[in-house]
Design a protein around this motif. Structure first.
Motif, PDB file in Angstrom:
ATOM      1  N   GLN A   1       0.843  -1.188   0.000  1.00 57.90           N
ATOM      2  CA  GLN A   1       0.000   0.000   0.000  1.00 57.90           C
ATOM      3  C   GLN A   1       0.879   1.238   0.000  1.00 57.90           C
ATOM      4  O   GLN A   1       1.949   1.250   0.606  1.00 57.90           O
ATOM      5  N   PHE A   2       0.394   2.255  -0.691  1.00 63.24           N
ATOM      6  CA  PHE A   2       1.099   3.528  -0.686  1.00 63.24           C
ATOM      7  C   PHE A   2       0.079   4.621  -0.954  1.00 63.24           C
ATOM      8  O   PHE A   2      -1.039   4.353  -1.382  1.00 63.24           O
ATOM      9  N   GLN A   3       0.458   5.840  -0.661  1.00 68.82           N
ATOM     10  CA  GLN A   3      -0.385   6.974  -1.016  1.00 68.82           C
ATOM     11  C   GLN A   3       0.431   7.893  -1.898  1.00 68.82           C
ATOM     12  O   GLN A   3       1.660   7.884  -1.850  1.00 68.82           O
ATOM     13  N   VAL A   4      -0.257   8.659  -2.708  1.00 67.78           N
ATOM     14  CA  VAL A   4       0.385   9.647  -3.556  1.00 67.78           C
ATOM     15  C   VAL A   4       0.095  11.005  -2.931  1.00 67.78           C
ATOM     16  O   VAL A   4      -1.061  11.324  -2.645  1.00 67.78           O
TER      17      VAL A   4
ATOM     18  N   PHE B   1      -5.935  17.558   2.956  1.00 72.60           N
ATOM     19  CA  PHE B   1      -7.183  16.885   2.615  1.00 72.60           C
ATOM     20  C   PHE B   1      -6.799  15.593   1.919  1.00 72.60           C
ATOM     21  O   PHE B   1      -5.673  15.464   1.424  1.00 72.60           O
ATOM     22  N   ALA B   2      -7.684  14.634   1.880  1.00 76.72           N
ATOM     23  CA  ALA B   2      -7.371  13.352   1.257  1.00 76.72           C
ATOM     24  C   ALA B   2      -8.604  12.811   0.551  1.00 76.72           C
ATOM     25  O   ALA B   2      -9.730  13.234   0.820  1.00 76.72           O
ATOM     26  N   CYS B   3      -8.380  11.868  -0.336  1.00 72.82           N
ATOM     27  CA  CYS B   3      -9.478  11.137  -0.962  1.00 72.82           C
ATOM     28  C   CYS B   3      -8.998   9.720  -1.234  1.00 72.82           C
ATOM     29  O   CYS B   3      -7.796   9.449  -1.249  1.00 72.82           O
ATOM     30  N   SER B   4      -9.961   8.834  -1.440  1.00 70.60           N
ATOM     31  CA  SER B   4      -9.585   7.434  -1.607  1.00 70.60           C
ATOM     32  C   SER B   4     -10.478   6.737  -2.617  1.00 70.60           C
ATOM     33  O   SER B   4     -11.585   7.177  -2.918  1.00 70.60           O
ATOM     34  N   ASP B   5      -9.973   5.627  -3.101  1.00 65.45           N
ATOM     35  CA  ASP B   5     -10.694   4.778  -4.034  1.00 65.45           C
ATOM     36  C   ASP B   5     -11.791   4.059  -3.251  1.00 65.45           C
ATOM     37  O   ASP B   5     -11.499   3.359  -2.283  1.00 65.45           O
ATOM     38  N   PRO B   6     -13.050   4.228  -3.632  1.00 68.91           N
ATOM     39  CA  PRO B   6     -14.127   3.589  -2.871  1.00 68.91           C
ATOM     40  C   PRO B   6     -14.045   2.066  -2.878  1.00 68.91           C
ATOM     41  O   PRO B   6     -14.555   1.413  -1.970  1.00 68.91           O
ATOM     42  N   SER B   7     -13.352   1.492  -3.868  1.00 67.34           N
ATOM     43  CA  SER B   7     -13.199   0.034  -3.898  1.00 67.34           C
ATOM     44  C   SER B   7     -12.065  -0.439  -3.001  1.00 67.34           C
ATOM     45  O   SER B   7     -11.927  -1.628  -2.759  1.00 67.34           O
ATOM     46  N   GLY B   8     -11.227   0.496  -2.561  1.00 68.35           N
ATOM     47  CA  GLY B   8     -10.092   0.133  -1.719  1.00 68.35           C
ATOM     48  C   GLY B   8      -8.895  -0.386  -2.485  1.00 68.35           C
ATOM     49  O   GLY B   8      -7.891  -0.773  -1.891  1.00 68.35           O
ATOM     50  N   VAL B   9      -8.953  -0.387  -3.809  1.00 69.33           N
ATOM     51  CA  VAL B   9      -7.872  -0.942  -4.614  1.00 69.33           C
ATOM     52  C   VAL B   9      -6.787   0.101  -4.904  1.00 69.33           C
ATOM     53  O   VAL B   9      -5.605  -0.176  -4.760  1.00 69.33           O
TER      54      VAL B   9
ATOM     55  N   PRO C   1      -4.507   3.695  -4.697  1.00 64.57           N
ATOM     56  CA  PRO C   1      -3.847   4.363  -3.581  1.00 64.57           C
ATOM     57  C   PRO C   1      -4.648   5.561  -3.071  1.00 64.57           C
ATOM     58  O   PRO C   1      -5.411   6.174  -3.809  1.00 64.57           O
ATOM     59  N   ARG C   2      -4.468   5.858  -1.814  1.00 63.11           N
ATOM     60  CA  ARG C   2      -5.031   7.067  -1.224  1.00 63.11           C
ATOM     61  C   ARG C   2      -4.280   8.253  -1.817  1.00 63.11           C
ATOM     62  O   ARG C   2      -3.082   8.183  -2.073  1.00 63.11           O
ATOM     63  N   LEU C   3      -4.985   9.353  -2.058  1.00 58.13           N
ATOM     64  CA  LEU C   3      -4.354  10.592  -2.500  1.00 58.13           C
ATOM     65  C   LEU C   3      -4.404  11.578  -1.348  1.00 58.13           C
ATOM     66  O   LEU C   3      -5.448  11.781  -0.737  1.00 58.13           O
ATOM     67  N   TYR C   4      -3.265  12.174  -1.048  1.00 61.03           N
ATOM     68  CA  TYR C   4      -3.133  13.109   0.064  1.00 61.03           C
ATOM     69  C   TYR C   4      -2.652  14.438  -0.497  1.00 61.03           C
ATOM     70  O   TYR C   4      -1.728  14.484  -1.311  1.00 61.03           O
ATOM     71  N   PHE C   5      -3.285  15.517  -0.071  1.00 64.86           N
ATOM     72  CA  PHE C   5      -2.982  16.845  -0.571  1.00 64.86           C
ATOM     73  C   PHE C   5      -2.578  17.724   0.598  1.00 64.86           C
ATOM     74  O   PHE C   5      -3.331  17.844   1.569  1.00 64.86           O
TER      75      PHE C   5
END
Length: 144
Positions: free
Chosen positions: A6-9, A57-65, A67-71
């Motif tokens: 797992q990673f976030q961008v 702020f952040a957003c994520s893939d509703p399917s969980g597949v 990566p999370r995006l972090y701003f």
């Protein structure tokens, strides 16, 4: 030794919530619920010190597949080309005119949201077409 899967961008930006919501529209991502103890994100932001309000702020893939995006808010604006960019896979499995039509349709949708069309790279002997774009704060990405 374990493998990290797992990673976030993370995006540096001036207005984290605005840019996050823009990327939600591009990718079909969602804004997660506010932190525990807060009914809304506005309520959470109001609870923070003035200098920390809206700092991330952040957003994520509703399917969980995906990566999370972090701003995160940074004081300086974007000056040079990104060293890393996202390829938004619009034309997967498509070739030729059909692929280009799908890319151009998505480009038009994103321009209406505030993105900027930078350049269309047309197919050649080695590569299929793609479109270079910028998000609402100038971060490059490609429709591929």
């Amino acid at each position: 030794m374990s493998t990290i899967r797992q990673f976030q961008v993370t995006f540096d930006c001036a207005d984290p919530e605005r840019v996050a919501r823009f990327w939600c529209e591009i990718l079909g991502y969602v804004v997660p619920p506010p932190p525990e103890g807060f009914a809304t994100w506005d309520e959470f932001h109001r609870s923070r010190s003035p200098e920390d309000r809206g700092s991330w702020f952040a957003c994520s893939d509703p399917s969980g597949v995906g990566p999370r995006l972090y701003f995160q808010r940074v004081p300086e604006g974007k000056v040079v080309k990104n060293r890393v960019h996202l390829d938004v896979r619009v034309g997967t499995g498509l070739v030729g005119a059909e692929r280009l039509a799908a890319l151009e349709a998505e480009c038009a949708r994103l321009v209406a949201l505030g993105a900027v069309h930078v350049q269309t790279l047309y197919a050649d002997e080695e590569n299929e077409s793609c479109i270079v774009m910028q998000d609402i704060e100038g971060n490059e990405f490609c429709l591929d």
